[in-house]
Design a protein around this motif. Structure first.
Motif, PDB file in Angstrom:
ATOM      1  N   ILE A 191      -2.828  -8.485   8.277  1.00  0.00           N
ATOM      2  CA  ILE A 191      -2.406  -8.178   6.909  1.00  0.00           C
ATOM      3  C   ILE A 191      -2.728  -6.719   6.582  1.00  0.00           C
ATOM      4  CG2 ILE A 191      -2.996  -8.588   4.483  1.00  0.00           C
ATOM      5  CD1 ILE A 191      -3.156 -11.537   5.081  1.00  0.00           C
ATOM      6  N   GLN A 192      -3.941  -6.287   6.953  1.00  0.00           N
ATOM      7  CA  GLN A 192      -4.344  -4.909   6.673  1.00  0.00           C
ATOM      8  C   GLN A 192      -3.455  -3.918   7.404  1.00  0.00           C
ATOM      9  OE1 GLN A 192      -6.844  -4.244   4.406  1.00  0.00           O
ATOM     10  NE2 GLN A 192      -6.086  -2.155   4.548  1.00  0.00           N
ATOM     11  N   PHE A 193      -3.170  -4.189   8.698  1.00  0.00           N
ATOM     12  CA  PHE A 193      -2.306  -3.281   9.464  1.00  0.00           C
ATOM     13  C   PHE A 193      -0.901  -3.238   8.867  1.00  0.00           C
ATOM     14  CE2 PHE A 193       0.990  -2.688  12.665  1.00  0.00           C
ATOM     15  CZ  PHE A 193       0.622  -1.457  13.199  1.00  0.00           C
ATOM     16  N   THR A 194      -0.363  -4.401   8.510  1.00  0.00           N
ATOM     17  CA  THR A 194       0.990  -4.449   7.954  1.00  0.00           C
ATOM     18  C   THR A 194       1.069  -3.677   6.648  1.00  0.00           C
ATOM     19  OG1 THR A 194       1.334  -6.621   8.968  1.00  0.00           O
ATOM     20  CG2 THR A 194       2.851  -5.980   7.210  1.00  0.00           C
ATOM     21  N   ALA A 195       0.031  -3.822   5.804  1.00  0.00           N
ATOM     22  CA  ALA A 195       0.005  -3.068   4.543  1.00  0.00           C
ATOM     23  C   ALA A 195      -0.073  -1.564   4.811  1.00  0.00           C
ATOM     24  CB  ALA A 195      -1.167  -3.526   3.684  1.00  0.00           C
ATOM     25  N   ASP A 196      -0.953  -1.161   5.731  1.00  0.00           N
ATOM     26  CA  ASP A 196      -1.079   0.265   6.073  1.00  0.00           C
ATOM     27  C   ASP A 196       0.234   0.825   6.592  1.00  0.00           C
ATOM     28  OD1 ASP A 196      -3.754   0.113   5.391  1.00  0.00           O
ATOM     29  OD2 ASP A 196      -4.477  -0.087   7.451  1.00  0.00           O
ATOM     30  N   PHE A 197       0.844   0.098   7.526  1.00  0.00           N
ATOM     31  CA  PHE A 197       2.085   0.569   8.149  1.00  0.00           C
ATOM     32  C   PHE A 197       3.203   0.666   7.114  1.00  0.00           C
ATOM     33  CE2 PHE A 197       6.090   0.216  10.339  1.00  0.00           C
ATOM     34  CZ  PHE A 197       5.916   0.900  11.526  1.00  0.00           C
ATOM     35  N   THR A 198       3.329  -0.357   6.260  1.00  0.00           N
ATOM     36  CA  THR A 198       4.422  -0.381   5.291  1.00  0.00           C
ATOM     37  C   THR A 198       4.283   0.739   4.275  1.00  0.00           C
ATOM     38  OG1 THR A 198       4.537  -2.789   5.539  1.00  0.00           O
ATOM     39  CG2 THR A 198       5.654  -1.825   3.639  1.00  0.00           C
ATOM     40  N   VAL A 199       3.079   0.924   3.748  1.00  0.00           N
ATOM     41  CA  VAL A 199       2.859   1.981   2.757  1.00  0.00           C
ATOM     42  C   VAL A 199       3.124   3.351   3.385  1.00  0.00           C
ATOM     43  CG1 VAL A 199       1.102   3.134   1.367  1.00  0.00           C
ATOM     44  CG2 VAL A 199       1.272   0.631   1.358  1.00  0.00           C
TER      45      VAL A 199
ATOM     46  N   VAL B  78       6.953   3.745   3.856  1.00  0.00           N
ATOM     47  CA  VAL B  78       7.659   3.950   2.583  1.00  0.00           C
ATOM     48  C   VAL B  78       7.412   5.366   2.061  1.00  0.00           C
ATOM     49  CG1 VAL B  78       7.770   3.226   0.177  1.00  0.00           C
ATOM     50  CG2 VAL B  78       7.693   1.503   1.980  1.00  0.00           C
ATOM     51  N   ARG B  79       6.152   5.812   2.158  1.00  0.00           N
ATOM     52  CA  ARG B  79       5.852   7.182   1.712  1.00  0.00           C
ATOM     53  C   ARG B  79       6.560   8.209   2.585  1.00  0.00           C
ATOM     54  NH1 ARG B  79      -0.650   6.253   0.600  1.00  0.00           N
ATOM     55  NH2 ARG B  79      -0.412   5.479  -1.556  1.00  0.00           N
ATOM     56  N   ALA B  80       6.646   7.931   3.895  1.00  0.00           N
ATOM     57  CA  ALA B  80       7.344   8.855   4.794  1.00  0.00           C
ATOM     58  C   ALA B  80       8.830   8.935   4.457  1.00  0.00           C
ATOM     59  CB  ALA B  80       7.162   8.405   6.246  1.00  0.00           C
ATOM     60  N   THR B  81       9.355   7.874   3.850  1.00  0.00           N
ATOM     61  CA  THR B  81      10.759   7.865   3.424  1.00  0.00           C
ATOM     62  C   THR B  81      10.961   8.720   2.172  1.00  0.00           C
ATOM     63  OG1 THR B  81      10.886   5.611   4.281  1.00  0.00           O
ATOM     64  CG2 THR B  81      12.706   6.329   2.912  1.00  0.00           C
ATOM     65  N   GLY B  82       9.861   9.046   1.496  1.00  0.00           N
ATOM     66  CA  GLY B  82       9.947   9.869   0.296  1.00  0.00           C
ATOM     67  C   GLY B  82       9.845   9.105  -0.997  1.00  0.00           C
ATOM     68  N   ILE B  83       9.404   7.849  -0.918  1.00  0.00           N
ATOM     69  CA  ILE B  83       9.280   7.015  -2.113  1.00  0.00           C
ATOM     70  C   ILE B  83       7.811   6.941  -2.512  1.00  0.00           C
ATOM     71  CG2 ILE B  83       9.651   4.710  -3.075  1.00  0.00           C
ATOM     72  CD1 ILE B  83      11.853   4.360  -0.963  1.00  0.00           C
TER      73      ILE B  83
ATOM     74  N   ILE C 252      12.109  -5.009   4.730  1.00  0.00           N
ATOM     75  CA  ILE C 252      12.249  -5.895   3.571  1.00  0.00           C
ATOM     76  C   ILE C 252      11.968  -5.147   2.272  1.00  0.00           C
ATOM     77  CG2 ILE C 252      11.153  -7.868   2.422  1.00  0.00           C
ATOM     78  CD1 ILE C 252      10.903  -9.126   5.217  1.00  0.00           C
ATOM     79  N   VAL C 253      10.921  -4.307   2.264  1.00  0.00           N
ATOM     80  CA  VAL C 253      10.609  -3.530   1.064  1.00  0.00           C
ATOM     81  C   VAL C 253      11.753  -2.587   0.732  1.00  0.00           C
ATOM     82  CG1 VAL C 253       9.087  -1.739   0.132  1.00  0.00           C
ATOM     83  CG2 VAL C 253       8.105  -3.706   1.330  1.00  0.00           C
ATOM     84  N   MET C 254      12.334  -1.956   1.748  1.00  0.00           N
ATOM     85  CA  MET C 254      13.428  -1.024   1.495  1.00  0.00           C
ATOM     86  C   MET C 254      14.686  -1.750   1.004  1.00  0.00           C
ATOM     87  SD  MET C 254      12.254   1.926   1.847  1.00  0.00           S
ATOM     88  CE  MET C 254      13.814   2.789   1.695  1.00  0.00           C
TER      89      MET C 254
END
Length: 520
Positions: free
Chosen positions: A154-162, A165-170, A241-243
């Motif tokens: 869960i921690q890795f997935t949260a780190d990776f997703t955030v 998303v930030r790398a995408t510019g959001i 999924i977030v995107m």
């Protein structure tokens, strides 16, 4: 795990095993299912209750199919009972008993399942059992193990997703495993951890490597990929999924459909991984090393089926070793069972009472008795929670991977955690310090265990104390203790309040716990 049949020439005078010998072997391999029926039920109950481990039902059929594929080995390497394996079988039985005493379900399950390859080693001998090593060891995948990885995943997935998303510019505002985008809020919970993908990938990866490659290096590399790829793929799945949700204005991928998208994505990733792995396949059937022996055997007159001379004695030995430990466990269970209901003694805290300041409750299995009150300690409110357990079982256990300060979907979630050395009633203990938050408030929690008169912040140490107490027929009483204070980003002030309360009220807490244990 991937042993090849040992080269050599078999004795041309060997005879196939008789029906009587086959029946004896079947008896020795089926008896543990009845002798360890409670452990079998615990495995099946997890298969039934968790989709993560539903694949357990197909492990035994696959193992039997793999053995059937190598059935010629029974002629190439006739069974030759091997007595030293009984010692290893006894070690597994002792491990199973220790796990039963400590209520460590996964260890007892692994010990039980491992008895089958070892019993096969005792009955077949090293040559035949070695030639069937992978099909026999594949049974270990039937054990429902992997929940311990949910938190880190869960921690890795949260780190990776955030990060993605930030790398995408959001822009992202994060709090623990929860984060907010301009279009909506997201949370990485247990179902998003990817543990299902990981366990499925490792199981399929090992099976694919065994069937597709003969080189140990290629097998090891593919199995390594089957561990790494699903973890990365799950991070990409969560980002995708977030995107989708963000770009659709939270219209898509916010309900059941995001699970469907996830499985489709995972299936595609696994297909690509297996497809790439097929370019280096080595599954061409090789000529057996003992082909000359087979020819020699076929040239000689066929012999009548027989039973290896030492097989009946070995079957009796396997049955006796397997039956000894459940019998010992039954005696210990009856001696340790305490029929008296738990009457948790009142903790005689001298501090004045205070109003409760948080609606937080620990995410623990339901105890036999519960104590919770708030007090005033040096101008700071402190709450004390005690969860008391007796006659523990898989559904009511003090120390379990299911027990946490918060549930993955609770309003409260732990954002920081560390270990801290303190003293409880004169006993040094390394406890867990966690900071839990909701959008409105935060608390600091100190938690530790009391197991049969001993304090510890370590779950493994607590299990050892529990097993030792039961081995000495002292029962399995234990309790979880948690102290909490409001947290306003000042760790030292919160710690000072908790330290003062524990120093002043620790003796009263200790007295109450020991009184509950001895009270009938």
């Amino acid at each position: 795990m991937f042993l090849k049949p040992p080269p050599g020439v078999i004795n041309a005078t060997s005879a196939p095993i008789s029906r009587q010998g086959t029946a004896l072997i079947a008896l020795a391999l089926l008896a543990p299912f009845l002798l360890y029926l409670g452990t079998v039920r615990s495995i099946v109950s997890v298969w039934n209750s968790s989709e993560t481990f539903a694949h357990g039902y197909v492990i035994l059929p696959i193992s039997l199919w793999l053995i059937w594929r190598r059935r010629e080995n029974f002629s190439l390497y006739p069974p030759q009972p091997w007595p030293p394996a009984l010692l290893l079988l006894g070690v597994l039985g002792a491990g199973w008993l220790a796990a039963q005493l400590g209520e460590v379900q996964v260890v007892s399950q692994y010990s039980f399942v491992a008895m089958f390859p070892v019993a096969a080693l005792a009955l077949f001998g090293p040559r035949l059992a070695g030639s069937l090593a992978f099909p026999l060891l594949f049974l270990l995948f039937a054990v429902p193990f992997g929940e311990i990885f949910v938190g880190p995943l869960i921690q890795f997935t949260a780190d990776f997703t955030v990060w993605a998303v930030r790398a995408t510019g959001i822009p992202v505002l994060r709090s623990g495993t929860r984060f907010e985008l301009p279009t909506g809020s997201w949370s990485v919970v247990e179902a998003c951890s990817g543990v299902r993908y990981l366990i499925s990938s490792i199981t399929l990866g090992c099976l694919y490597a065994y069937l597709t490659y003969r080189s140990a290096l290629r097998r090891a590399l593919f199995i390594g990929l089957s561990v790494i790829v699903p973890v990365i793929a799950n991070g990409l799945r969560a980002y995708m999924i977030v995107m989708i949700g963000h770009l659709s204005g939270m219209e898509l991928a916010t309900g059941v459909d995001h699970i469907i998208y996830g499985w489709l994505f995972f299936g595609l990733v696994m297909f690509v991984m297996f497809w790439i792995g097929s370019f280096w396949r080595e599954d061409t059937v090789a000529t057996p090393a003992s082909a000359s022996a087979t020819a020699a055997t076929s040239a000689s007159a066929p012999r009548a089926a027989g039973t290896p001379r030492r097989l009946p004695a070995m079957v009796i030995g396997v049955l006796l070793v397997c039956a000894f430990w459940p019998a010992l466990a039954l005696v210990g269970e009856r001696a340790n069972h305490n029929p008296a209901p738990v009457r948790l003694a009142d903790v005689a805290v001298t501090a004045p009472a205070a109003a409760d300041f948080a609606d937080w409750k620990p995410f623990y299995m339901e105890p036999d008795a519960r104590f919770h009150r708030a007090y005033q300690a040096g101008g700071v409110p402190v709450s004390l929670t005690v969860l008391y357990y007796r006659n523990q079982n898989p559904d009511k256990n003090l120390i379990s991977s299911m027990n946490r300060l918060n549930g993955y979907e609770d309003a409260w979630h732990e954002v920081e955690g560390t270990s801290r050395a303190e003293t409880v009633a004169g006993t040094p203990v390394t406890l867990h310090e966690g900071i839990l938050r909701t959008p409105q408030s935060a608390i600091m929690v100190w938690s530790f265990k009391w197991v049969g008169g001993h304090y510890t912040g370590s779950d493994p140490v607590g299990k050892l104390w529990q097993a030792a107490n039961k081995a000495m027929l002292r029962g399995d009483d234990g309790a979880a203790v948690m102290l909490a204070v409001p947290y306003e980003n000042d760790k030292e002030r919160a710690r000072a309040a908790l330290h003062r309360f524990l120093a002043e009220q620790g003796p009263a807490l200790d007295q109450a716990l020991n009184a509950t244990r001895t009270r009938q």
